[in-house]
Write a protein that holds these residues in place. Structure first.
Motif, PDB file in Angstrom:
ATOM      1  N   LEU A 199       0.824  -1.207   0.000  1.00  0.00           N
ATOM      2  CA  LEU A 199       0.000   0.000   0.000  1.00  0.00           C
ATOM      3  C   LEU A 199       0.862   1.263   0.000  1.00  0.00           C
ATOM      4  O   LEU A 199       0.576   2.226  -0.692  1.00  0.00           O
ATOM      5  N   ARG A 200       1.914   1.253   0.816  1.00  0.00           N
ATOM      6  CA  ARG A 200       2.759   2.447   0.937  1.00  0.00           C
ATOM      7  C   ARG A 200       3.636   2.658  -0.286  1.00  0.00           C
ATOM      8  O   ARG A 200       3.915   3.801  -0.667  1.00  0.00           O
ATOM      9  N   ALA A 201       4.086   1.578  -0.904  1.00  0.00           N
ATOM     10  CA  ALA A 201       5.125   1.689  -1.936  1.00  0.00           C
ATOM     11  C   ALA A 201       4.603   1.669  -3.371  1.00  0.00           C
ATOM     12  O   ALA A 201       5.330   2.075  -4.283  1.00  0.00           O
ATOM     13  N   LEU A 202       3.382   1.208  -3.597  1.00  0.00           N
ATOM     14  CA  LEU A 202       2.875   1.097  -4.972  1.00  0.00           C
ATOM     15  C   LEU A 202       2.623   2.500  -5.528  1.00  0.00           C
ATOM     16  O   LEU A 202       1.834   3.265  -4.978  1.00  0.00           O
ATOM     17  N   ASN A 203       3.278   2.828  -6.621  1.00  0.00           N
ATOM     18  CA  ASN A 203       3.320   4.210  -7.110  1.00  0.00           C
ATOM     19  C   ASN A 203       2.185   4.590  -8.056  1.00  0.00           C
ATOM     20  O   ASN A 203       2.240   5.644  -8.684  1.00  0.00           O
ATOM     21  N   LEU A 204       1.185   3.767  -8.194  1.00  0.00           N
ATOM     22  CA  LEU A 204       0.067   4.128  -9.064  1.00  0.00           C
ATOM     23  C   LEU A 204      -0.634   5.363  -8.507  1.00  0.00           C
ATOM     24  O   LEU A 204      -0.926   5.449  -7.310  1.00  0.00           O
ATOM     25  N   GLY A 205      -0.903   6.314  -9.387  1.00  0.00           N
ATOM     26  CA  GLY A 205      -1.614   7.522  -8.984  1.00  0.00           C
ATOM     27  C   GLY A 205      -0.782   8.523  -8.216  1.00  0.00           C
ATOM     28  O   GLY A 205      -1.289   9.551  -7.758  1.00  0.00           O
TER      29      GLY A 205
ATOM     30  N   PHE B  97      -2.105  11.180  -0.766  1.00  0.00           N
ATOM     31  CA  PHE B  97      -3.116  10.461   0.006  1.00  0.00           C
ATOM     32  C   PHE B  97      -2.851   8.959  -0.051  1.00  0.00           C
ATOM     33  O   PHE B  97      -2.114   8.466  -0.906  1.00  0.00           O
ATOM     34  N   ASP B  98      -3.478   8.223   0.884  1.00  0.00           N
ATOM     35  CA  ASP B  98      -3.367   6.772   0.880  1.00  0.00           C
ATOM     36  C   ASP B  98      -3.839   6.210  -0.459  1.00  0.00           C
ATOM     37  O   ASP B  98      -4.661   6.807  -1.157  1.00  0.00           O
ATOM     38  N   PHE B  99      -3.328   5.025  -0.787  1.00  0.00           N
ATOM     39  CA  PHE B  99      -3.555   4.421  -2.097  1.00  0.00           C
ATOM     40  C   PHE B  99      -5.038   4.358  -2.458  1.00  0.00           C
ATOM     41  O   PHE B  99      -5.437   4.697  -3.583  1.00  0.00           O
ATOM     42  N   VAL B 100      -5.898   3.925  -1.536  1.00  0.00           N
ATOM     43  CA  VAL B 100      -7.306   3.702  -1.877  1.00  0.00           C
ATOM     44  C   VAL B 100      -8.043   5.007  -2.148  1.00  0.00           C
ATOM     45  O   VAL B 100      -9.124   5.001  -2.761  1.00  0.00           O
ATOM     46  N   TYR B 101      -7.504   6.147  -1.700  1.00  0.00           N
ATOM     47  CA  TYR B 101      -8.156   7.431  -1.948  1.00  0.00           C
ATOM     48  C   TYR B 101      -7.805   8.005  -3.326  1.00  0.00           C
ATOM     49  O   TYR B 101      -8.393   9.005  -3.736  1.00  0.00           O
ATOM     50  N   ARG B 102      -6.866   7.405  -4.025  1.00  0.00           N
ATOM     51  CA  ARG B 102      -6.449   7.940  -5.325  1.00  0.00           C
ATOM     52  C   ARG B 102      -7.357   7.462  -6.460  1.00  0.00           C
ATOM     53  O   ARG B 102      -7.230   7.931  -7.597  1.00  0.00           O
TER      54      ARG B 102
END
Length: 626
Positions: A288-294, A302-307
């Motif tokens: 979650l922290r490292a995945l650079n999508l978005g 913002f956190d991954f799911v908010y992108r």
């Protein structure tokens, strides 16, 4: 000549009116826009200024009076940058792209609205309401797939319990995630494409993206008719094996924009063995922290799911059933799958809020997908012989598909099942199918209402409670696609308080209620920004979200973040004050709460109005931080 021209004009007007009458129930366009005069926009094209001429009646766009004229069917896609609110990219059918930079976000929006309305009027396939999605995860166990892989897309048999495909029509999007794949990326894409052609011979399905990390791979395909609706495609991967240096474990992902809807697909492979539950949780949070999508969008902090509007999370998550082998087999034979879920590690960890918070999963009505005897689907292998020592595997639901959607964005899961046709691996493929609500693209009426010229979003009061032990002052940052620009509040002092049941805003919050101390900050109207929408229209505003971060005024450290859905706050009276309360999270862990009041108004909120909360903080242990 004049009379002939007039006759042609009347014919065109009549045809356009017929088109409008046919579409008026599904698109928000006034008849007046069909007969508007030519519109001229000023923009930058690289370093030079350019005039962009749009003719709504003829459905054309040109750059300057003497340049090539493009008809509506030649304009394949408009891409609004999520990072630069003044930028828009136009993709034409000859694969030419043109970046335009307007003087402000409102001019960009006016241009976008004008061209999009033309496309909707002239092209019946432009407005997306729903998106059907087929997700599949499969640990291939280093086995080669069969020459004909079309059975991967079969949805028949009493074991699937309600899959959708009675119509036999292809889905809008396909996302296939595999692990332990001993096949090249090129060959795999060829296998999948050929299988879909075999399954749907009359349909055209195109490859959108593929990304690999050692044996992990994710492939996304779409109906050819949607190709021009798909933009902003990104890929990324994260290694979590052996200290984050080895790619045998980790995740691969693809994100894209479908029309106005942002979608991410993540396929992961987490740590094996029943006793490594905590390790799996840690790997999930590392991804979650490292995945650079978005990351490049305005929501990158913002956190991954908010992108994204929708996030699909699939893979060999490797969570096991915490029970004895002898207890599992009779329940599988009796098809008592619901009884097995009481032992499922994933559901327990998710229930405690440790992983996959706010992700949903369909009801499991199929047998455990691991560890089958290879070549068969009627027996499991309990013992796995390894050089480092034998491992004992209780049959488990290691392979899963889950979905996270932003608040009030609906989705309907139409199927969740395992595929028992492909038996070369010790895992069975798992398929989940969905029908998603597409995020609507608001189209303004050309009849402009002066009543909304000064409409803004006001916050009379906001209060934040977070678990942090720091004397730093706090401020709020407001980010949204609907705003002319991001906005921030003034800084507010922090108050340390005992966290007790009287101070709780939302329930149940097991993570928050266990806190002994919390920091409280409050802002009144004069300390909060008035948010300025790009389009000052309540219907436009209602489709959007405001993302809020509580930040340190010293080093911009984020203490918590949340999302405010505006749809439920739009009433018939624009000056009505709405109350809200939301959870604040950081790295998907609940770390606080926010409550406040909000209104949509053309006049500033009066300072002297009483917007205090009914439950005031009357705690004898309150002390001001130095």
């Amino acid at each position: 000549g004049i009379s002939a021209s007039s006759a042609v004009s009347k014919t065109v007007h009549k045809k356009m009116k017929d088109i409008f009458d046919h579409l008026s129930r599904s698109i928000k366009v006034e008849e007046e826009c069909l007969i508007n005069d030519t519109k001229v926009f000023e923009a930058r094209d690289g370093r030079s200024r350019v005039q962009v001429i749009v003719d709504p009646l003829r459905g054309t766009l040109s750059f300057g009076r003497n340049e090539v004229e493009y008809f509506h069917q030649q304009i394949k896609r408009l891409e609004k940058s999520h990072k630069d609110v003044k930028k828009i990219t136009i993709l034409f059918e000859d694969k030419k792209k043109r970046d335009l930079f307007f003087d402000d976000s409102r001019l960009r929006e006016e241009f976008f609205q004008t061209v999009t309305q033309i496309k909707l009027i002239h092209q019946s396939d432009s407005n997306v309401k729903n998106i059907s999605v087929f997700c599949c995860t499969w640990n291939m166990g280093d086995a080669l797939p069969p020459s004909d892989l079309s059975s991967l897309f079969e949805e028949s048999g009493d074991w699937n319990h309600g899959a959708m495909s009675a119509t036999g029509a292809p889905y809008d999007l396909y996302a296939i995630g595999v692990q332990e794949a001993d096949i090249t990326e090129k060959d795999w894409v060829s296998y999948i494409s050929n299988a879909l052609r075999t399954k749907f011979p009359s349909a055209q399905i195109v490859h959108i993206a593929c990304h690999s990390l050692q044996g992990m791979r994710i492939t996304v395909l779409a109906k050819a008719q949607h190709k021009n609706k798909i933009s902003a495609v990104e890929t990324a991967s994260v290694k979590t094996g052996v200290g984050g240096m080895v790619g045998n474990k980790g995740a691969v992902g693809v994100s894209l924009t479908f029309g106005n809807t942002l979608i991410a697909f993540v396929s992961c492979h987490l740590a094996a063995r029943a006793e490594r539950k905590v390790k799996r949780n840690d790997m999930y949070h590392d991804i979650l922290r490292a995945l650079n999508l978005g990351k490049k969008s305005k929501f990158g902090s913002f956190d991954f799911v908010y992108r994204f509007d929708h996030v699909f999370w699939m893979g060999d998550l490797n969570y096991r059933l915490d029970c004895d082998y002898s207890e599992v087999l009779p329940r599988i034979k009796a098809r008592q799958y619901a009884a097995l879920m009481q032992y499922d590690q994933l559901q327990k960890e998710q229930g405690h809020g440790r992983i996959l918070r706010d992700f949903s999963e369909g009801v499991i009505h199929f047998p455990p997908t691991y560890r089958y005897e290879r070549g068969r689907r009627d027996s499991y292998v309990y013992e796995k012989v390894k050089a480092t020592g034998n491992v004992y595997n209780v049959p488990s639901y290691t392979d899963r598909v889950l979905l996270h959607s932003l608040p009030l964005l609906r989705h309907h899961q139409t199927g969740y099942f395992c595929n028992l046709y492909l038996a070369m691996s010790d895992h069975a493929p798992v398929v989940a199918t969905y029908l998603l609500d597409a995020k609507p693209e608001y189209l303004a009426s050309p009849k402009h209402s002066a009543d909304n010229d000064s409409l803004k979003i006001w916050f009379p009061v906001v209060q934040v409670k977070v678990r942090q032990a720091t004397p730093d002052k706090m401020y709020l940052k407001f980010v949204s696609n609907l705003l002319v620009s991001d906005a921030v509040s003034k800084t507010a002092p922090r108050i340390v308080a005992d966290y007790n049941e009287d101070m709780r805003l939302l329930a149940p919050l097991s993570d928050v209620s266990s806190l002994s101390k919390c920091d409280v900050s409050s802002w009144l109207a004069e300390e909060l920004p008035a948010l300025d929408p790009i389009l000052r229209n309540l219907e436009y505003i209602s489709n959007e979200y405001i993302f809020i971060q509580a930040l340190s005024s010293t080093n911009e450290e984020c203490f918590g973040q949340g999302v405010l859905a505006l749809k439920d706050m739009i009433g018939s009276e624009s000056n009505h004050v709405h109350s809200f309360n939301i959870l604040l999270t950081q790295n998907e862990v609940v770390c606080g709460e926010m409550r406040g009041k909000l209104c949509f108004s053309r006049t500033p909120v009066l300072k002297e109005q009483n917007y205090s909360f009914s439950d005031k903080l009357n705690n004898p242990n309150l002390s001001h931080c130095q």
